[in-house]
Design an enzyme around this catalytic site. Sequence first.
Site, PDB file in Angstrom:
ATOM      1  N   ASP A  67       0.819  -1.215   0.000  1.00 46.82           N
ATOM      2  CA  ASP A  67       0.000   0.000   0.000  1.00 46.82           C
ATOM      3  C   ASP A  67       0.856   1.269   0.000  1.00 46.82           C
ATOM      4  O   ASP A  67       0.656   2.161   0.836  1.00 46.82           O
ATOM      5  CB  ASP A  67      -0.942   0.019   1.216  1.00 46.82           C
ATOM      6  CG  ASP A  67      -1.842  -1.208   1.280  1.00 46.82           C
ATOM      7  OD1 ASP A  67      -2.397  -1.578   0.231  1.00 46.82           O
ATOM      8  OD2 ASP A  67      -1.983  -1.799   2.364  1.00 46.82           O
ATOM      9  N   GLU A 221     -11.149   0.910  -4.004  1.00 49.59           N
ATOM     10  CA  GLU A 221     -10.515   1.340  -2.744  1.00 49.59           C
ATOM     11  C   GLU A 221      -9.239   2.124  -3.022  1.00 49.59           C
ATOM     12  O   GLU A 221      -8.874   2.351  -4.183  1.00 49.59           O
ATOM     13  CB  GLU A 221     -10.190   0.117  -1.880  1.00 49.59           C
ATOM     14  CG  GLU A 221      -9.236  -0.847  -2.569  1.00 49.59           C
ATOM     15  CD  GLU A 221      -9.098  -2.192  -1.860  1.00 49.59           C
ATOM     16  OE1 GLU A 221      -9.799  -2.448  -0.883  1.00 49.59           O
ATOM     17  OE2 GLU A 221      -8.257  -2.999  -2.309  1.00 49.59           O
TER      18      GLU A 221
END
Length: 550
Positions: A67, A221
């Site tokens: 991420d 997302e």
Amino acid sequence: MLVEVLWVVKWRGKCRKRVGKTFEKHIDRRMKTSVFLFVMMLLALTTVINAQQQGYSNPVVAGFYPDPSVCRVGDDYYLVTSTFEYFPGVPVFHSKDLIHWTQIGHCLTRASQLPLANCAASGGIYAPTIRYHKGLFYMTTTHVTGGGNFYVTAKDPAGEWSDPVYVKQGGIDPTIFFDGDKTYFLSTADGITMSEMDLSTGQLTGLPRVIWRGTGGRYPEGPHLYKKDGYYYLLIAEGGTEYGHKVTIARSRSIWGPYEGNPANPILTHINENAQNNPIQGVGHADLIEAHDGSWWMVHLGFRIQSGLHHLLGRETFLAPVRWDVNAWPVVNGNGTNSLTMGCQTLPQVAVPLAPQRLDFTEPKLPLEWTYLRNPEMSSYQLMAQQGILRLKGSAATIDETKSPTFVGRRQQHIRFAATTLLKEWKIGKGRGGVTVYMNNTSHYDLYVTQKGGKSYLEVRCRLGNIDQIVKSVAVSRKPIALKVEGSEGDYTFSYAQDEQSFVTLTKLDTKYLSSETTGGFTGIFLALFAEGEGAQLDVDAFTYTDLNK
Ligand code: 6LW
């Protein structure tokens, strides 16, 4: 030229024996000129190479560093990644070229910022975003098992960072966007959701609104918002963080939308035929950055497969070049895929020193990449730098539980590696102390010493879900003892030695049972020292990690 220098050196040796000083002076002069010309030629060559600055290797941050989010201040770049149940949370890396990264700290270093008691595996800290605004760094993230979305700030990204400011917006993967005097807070709730926020208080000043739902992939997302050429560009991930992962983008003239998707979406994915044989899979969750020379780049996560379609190293951080013309959609690395070996033009490269392979525990602190599981009980770790010993004290907490056992280690960053540790002394009782290849509390292989009837034994244990088996047990009579774990695509090999050299293999265990595909979750393998059992004590003399791909 090199030949000439070598020839002169050789010839000089011979001449010395035969000729007088005058001739030697002449030789010296000739030698000096040749060496000078040779050095100049090398310098010229290096300058040409530096000016071209072509090529680099992916991943740029290897091992479980998922991420990624990146920001720039001048020509300095800062990157953060998610950390789940590990502590400290959210490492901060610095780079001058987006390729070579050095860890400079962590955003979440205090239990008050990051309470992880009883945090389940792959709970805790999800995707972070880092941004810089008016002299302050902002890191937004979600503590999924306690507190939800929050941000912390720091003047110095190496730390200390502030206490968390919790933001009353649901969902995960929050990001902050500064637009003139206004601040917006985005997260993944019901689609990509945005609110206006008062930066002085962290309070939302309006109701959250859904601004885009993506292109139809599951789990839209990881939003990041940018402003370019009068457009707001919204970058997201879709498809889930497995093989179907992708990066898509939409834009609007107004920050609130409507957002129009790029007809060429996804702009990055390895789900299609053109990347089916790519050793990197699951590429997605990205952040864009405009470099100080005006070039554009993307950092994104992905994983490297081994043993069929399994991956163990967790989701890693990759870099791709981006072409982003005025008013146009960004194009990632030409065709929306990424590679291990890149041939493209880069920023002037600034290499960083490699971390030492051998840790002798002679420094007052463990290196920044050494990490604990949940909030550590610090009295269980005694770094005796003068003796070069890390003393681990066991407790009732075990590495099979979601507690805070005595556990400290580093990530496996290479598919082929060797990790060796030297145990100098132990009083372990019925407990255990050694090294674990750890994916999570229900999936790990351990190599450790234990004691029965006053005798020491070395055991290899396999904990896989409901399976809990000691696959090897041998009596050991001498101290110190060296333990070694070697990794390859298909196996972990466990061995030991009484002299750090003549290793005896105990057993091999299949890598794929520890993989993310088998165990689930978002993390990657840690190679950690651990101790279990009240009163157990383990003195560790050294820990060596070697990349065996080279
Ligand atoms: C993260 C989400 C994702 O928060 O996985 O790959 C989740 N993307 O955006 C956990 O890392």
